[in-house]
Scaffold this active site. Structure first.
Site, PDB file in Angstrom:
ATOM      1  N   ASP A  81      -8.292  -5.329  -1.414  1.00 46.05           N
ATOM      2  CA  ASP A  81      -8.000  -5.622  -0.413  1.00 46.05           C
ATOM      3  C   ASP A  81      -8.178  -4.497   0.597  1.00 46.05           C
ATOM      4  O   ASP A  81      -8.405  -3.487   0.366  1.00 46.05           O
ATOM      5  CB  ASP A  81      -5.980  -5.570  -0.561  1.00 46.05           C
ATOM      6  CG  ASP A  81      -5.459  -6.136   0.712  1.00 46.05           C
ATOM      7  OD1 ASP A  81      -6.165  -7.096   1.290  1.00 46.05           O
ATOM      8  OD2 ASP A  81      -4.819  -5.187   1.147  1.00 46.05           O
ATOM      9  N   PHE A 132      -5.815  -1.471  11.546  1.00 41.02           N
ATOM     10  CA  PHE A 132      -4.881  -2.602  11.276  1.00 41.02           C
ATOM     11  C   PHE A 132      -4.121  -2.671  10.184  1.00 41.02           C
ATOM     12  O   PHE A 132      -4.384  -2.038   9.003  1.00 41.02           O
ATOM     13  CB  PHE A 132      -5.945  -3.452  10.908  1.00 41.02           C
ATOM     14  CG  PHE A 132      -7.134  -4.197  12.010  1.00 41.02           C
ATOM     15  CD1 PHE A 132      -6.927  -5.277  12.899  1.00 41.02           C
ATOM     16  CD2 PHE A 132      -8.088  -3.541  12.125  1.00 41.02           C
ATOM     17  CE1 PHE A 132      -7.629  -5.653  13.756  1.00 41.02           C
ATOM     18  CE2 PHE A 132      -8.983  -3.936  13.287  1.00 41.02           C
ATOM     19  CZ  PHE A 132      -8.745  -4.952  13.972  1.00 41.02           C
ATOM     20  N   GLY A 133      -2.909  -2.927  10.211  1.00 34.84           N
ATOM     21  CA  GLY A 133      -1.887  -2.853   9.401  1.00 34.84           C
ATOM     22  C   GLY A 133      -0.519  -2.485   9.656  1.00 34.84           C
ATOM     23  O   GLY A 133      -0.148  -1.623  10.584  1.00 34.84           O
ATOM     24  N   HIS A 186       0.860  -1.206   0.130  1.00 34.47           N
ATOM     25  CA  HIS A 186       0.167  -0.067  -0.063  1.00 34.47           C
ATOM     26  C   HIS A 186       1.095   1.415  -0.079  1.00 34.47           C
ATOM     27  O   HIS A 186       1.528   1.629   1.164  1.00 34.47           O
ATOM     28  CB  HIS A 186      -0.875  -0.138   1.201  1.00 34.47           C
ATOM     29  CG  HIS A 186      -1.802  -1.304   1.394  1.00 34.47           C
ATOM     30  ND1 HIS A 186      -3.106  -1.242   0.864  1.00 34.47           N
ATOM     31  CD2 HIS A 186      -1.518  -2.505   1.880  1.00 34.47           C
ATOM     32  CE1 HIS A 186      -3.608  -2.552   1.058  1.00 34.47           C
ATOM     33  NE2 HIS A 186      -2.459  -3.180   1.860  1.00 34.47           N
ATOM     34  N   HIS A 207      -2.426 -12.558   2.270  1.00 34.22           N
ATOM     35  CA  HIS A 207      -2.038 -12.835   3.517  1.00 34.22           C
ATOM     36  C   HIS A 207      -2.697 -13.823   4.428  1.00 34.22           C
ATOM     37  O   HIS A 207      -3.401 -13.672   5.336  1.00 34.22           O
ATOM     38  CB  HIS A 207      -2.282 -11.250   4.559  1.00 34.22           C
ATOM     39  CG  HIS A 207      -3.493 -10.497   4.115  1.00 34.22           C
ATOM     40  ND1 HIS A 207      -4.906 -11.205   4.372  1.00 34.22           N
ATOM     41  CD2 HIS A 207      -3.737  -9.455   3.796  1.00 34.22           C
ATOM     42  CE1 HIS A 207      -5.599 -10.296   3.925  1.00 34.22           C
ATOM     43  NE2 HIS A 207      -5.239  -9.117   3.699  1.00 34.22           N
ATOM     44  N   HIS A 214      -8.723 -10.345  -0.203  1.00 36.06           N
ATOM     45  CA  HIS A 214      -8.737 -10.458   1.201  1.00 36.06           C
ATOM     46  C   HIS A 214      -9.826 -10.973   1.969  1.00 36.06           C
ATOM     47  O   HIS A 214     -11.144 -10.719   1.662  1.00 36.06           O
ATOM     48  CB  HIS A 214      -8.905  -8.947   1.701  1.00 36.06           C
ATOM     49  CG  HIS A 214      -8.942  -8.253   2.898  1.00 36.06           C
ATOM     50  ND1 HIS A 214      -7.972  -7.816   3.676  1.00 36.06           N
ATOM     51  CD2 HIS A 214     -10.035  -8.615   3.816  1.00 36.06           C
ATOM     52  CE1 HIS A 214      -8.578  -7.424   4.894  1.00 36.06           C
ATOM     53  NE2 HIS A 214      -9.575  -8.135   5.130  1.00 36.06           N
ATOM     54  N   ASP A 251       2.534  -6.779   2.415  1.00 42.90           N
ATOM     55  CA  ASP A 251       1.333  -6.230   2.933  1.00 42.90           C
ATOM     56  C   ASP A 251       1.913  -4.883   3.576  1.00 42.90           C
ATOM     57  O   ASP A 251       1.338  -4.552   4.860  1.00 42.90           O
ATOM     58  CB  ASP A 251       0.625  -7.082   3.846  1.00 42.90           C
ATOM     59  CG  ASP A 251      -0.823  -6.450   4.022  1.00 42.90           C
ATOM     60  OD1 ASP A 251      -1.053  -5.292   3.523  1.00 42.90           O
ATOM     61  OD2 ASP A 251      -1.630  -6.898   5.031  1.00 42.90           O
ATOM     62  N   ASN A 260      -6.604   0.479  -2.686  1.00 38.44           N
ATOM     63  CA  ASN A 260      -7.493   1.205  -1.685  1.00 38.44           C
ATOM     64  C   ASN A 260      -6.970   2.626  -1.111  1.00 38.44           C
ATOM     65  O   ASN A 260      -6.462   2.846  -0.180  1.00 38.44           O
ATOM     66  CB  ASN A 260      -7.726   0.306  -0.217  1.00 38.44           C
ATOM     67  CG  ASN A 260      -6.354  -0.103   0.282  1.00 38.44           C
ATOM     68  OD1 ASN A 260      -5.372   0.042  -0.444  1.00 38.44           O
ATOM     69  ND2 ASN A 260      -6.220  -0.191   1.502  1.00 38.44           N
TER      70      ASN A 260
END
Ligand SMILES: [Zn+2]
Length: 431
Positions: free
Chosen positions: A153, A325-326, A63, A233, A180, A306, A95
């Site tokens: 995703d 989250f991430g 991303h 993932h 995802h 990711d 995204n």
């Protein structure tokens, strides 16, 4: 003509079954010759004795936050982070804001990343308009604009009928859907893996079925439509089994593991820090073992990062409710993989490199990921034995949300070359 000779390195090019000491001659941005004791002529010689020379790493899941979220990352900082980690090609998730569901956004990603980035960036198109899960994006137009695959995703496509049609349409143009897998009605308010640790801490857990139910559904849909589904993932043991079984049945399913899952489990969540908060959540020791087994036996053919940057302020919000989250991973992925999979004795260096180069390239149909003669000179020089401590404060990424901070890893990229141009050497960005 610009000529560079990488001399005396151990060349590992799994796509061409090369694993031996050899020189690599690069002329005008392409791999021109590969073999023992090449004549340097007037080439600039770089001595890489004792190091590994491999195709540049390819990350099919990251991303870069452009357009829309420059406070987290942009093409400049994101591609510098990539170069530092040995990556030469990134496939950027859609995204963004706006979502990459229109050719204009794909064209923007390609043009802007080319202008300010230092490694190759290619866009994913969205599976559905606005990643809203209501209406399919225009796949043919998005491919014409440069998208190499499709993904929503961050958002699961909850409508099974729509997902089925997406697989049929993507198959018609030979493209992969990277999915995802999460049933949000099972995730609920869950924050970490539903298990021993969540019970001990009294935190709402995310049951593994949140992922596995959707993995099973998408494999079934791929079986019926003959479409190609790539599971992003993979986080739990049950999903690895489902993919393994799907492959045995000849279904077009592939999967990826994110390096953080190889050395982080639910036990790390006890500190309740944002830099460990991720979806799917880090699982049990058994889940971690299953991911490693999946990599070793070929069930999982791709390793991706990711890389998901968030600002410190975002990550410092309330852990249980608001922190997103991430996690970021471009600068640590190679070190984690070498430490956990290769130095541990589970896997050969060549097999590990394949999962970061030719395998993802083959999956998405990219003309990248090998050191074949005439190929773009995208490559990485690796010091497999260098031990180093991760310090996120030294990151090229604009964000700091990394679970590896402070850990020691063994193995590091020491030179990254894109199209014959050295963009990173000894940790310094040269572009
Ligand atoms: Zn995701």
């Amino acid at each position: 003509m610009a000529r560079t000779l990488l001399q005396g390195g151990h060349v590992i090019d799994p796509g061409n079954a090369i694993d031996r000491v050899a020189d690599v001659l690069i002329v005008d941005g392409k791999v021109a010759q590969l073999g023992p004791a090449l004549d340097p002529g007037d080439a600039e010689v770089i001595d890489v004795t004792g190091k590994v020379v491999a195709p540049g790493l390819i990350d099919i899941h990251c991303h870069l936050r452009d357009p829309g979220f420059p406070e987290r990352e942009d093409f400049q900082s994101g591609t510098r982070a990539a170069a530092r980690g040995g990556f030469t090609t990134l496939i950027a998730m859609p995204n963004t804001n706006p979502v990459c569901d229109h050719p204009v956004v794909a064209e923007y990603v390609l043009a802007k990343s080319k202008r300010v980035g230092i490694v190759n960036v290619l866009p994913y198109g969205a599976i559905t308009i606005g990643q809203q899960g209501q209406e399919l994006a225009p796949y043919v137009d998005l491919v014409a604009a440069g998208c190499v695959a499709f993904s929503d995703d961050g958002q699961p496509v909850m409508n099974s009928g729509l997902m089925r049609r997406a697989l049929i349409q993507a198959k018609a143009i030979n493209k992969v859907l990277a999915v995802h897998c999460e049933d949000k009605t099972i995730t609920g308010e869950g924050v970490i893996n539903d298990g021993e640790v969540s019970r001990r801490l009294g935190i709402k857990g995310i049951p593994y079925t949140s992922e596995a139910v959707m993995v099973a559904r998408d494999i079934l849909l791929a079986e019926e439509t003959a479409g190609q589904v790539h599971i992003c993932h993979v986080g739990c043991a049950r999903s690895v089994e489902l993919i393994r079984e799907g492959k045995k049945r000849g279904i077009n399913v592939s999967g990826e593991v994110i390096p953080h899952y190889l050395n982080t489990t639910e036990e790390d969540m006890v500190t309740m820090e944002g830099r460990f908060k991720i979806k799917p959540p880090f699982g049990s020791k058994r889940d971690q073992e299953a991911l490693k087994e999946g990599l070793v036996d070929g069930t999982i053919e791709v390793i991706a990062t990711d890389h998901a940057p968030y600002t410190l302020a975002e990550k410092q919000r309330d852990f249980l409710r608001e922190a997103p989250f991430g996690l970021i991973g471009l600068e640590t992925a190679l070190g984690v993989v070498l430490t956990e999979m290769v130095h541990s004795g589970l896997m050969s260096l060549s097999d590990a490199i394949a999962k970061l180069t030719c395998n993802p390239a083959r999956l998405l149909g990219l003309n990248k990921g090998t050191l074949g003669i005439g190929q773009d000179a995208d490559l990485v020089v690796i010091d497999p034995d260098q031990e180093w401590q991760v310090k996120v404060s030294e990151n090229e990424s604009r964000s700091r949300n990394c679970p590896q901070d402070g850990r020691w890893l063994k193995g590091k990229a020491v030179l990254t070359m894109v199209g014959g141009r050295i963009v990173m050497q000894d940790g310094k960005i040269l572009a």
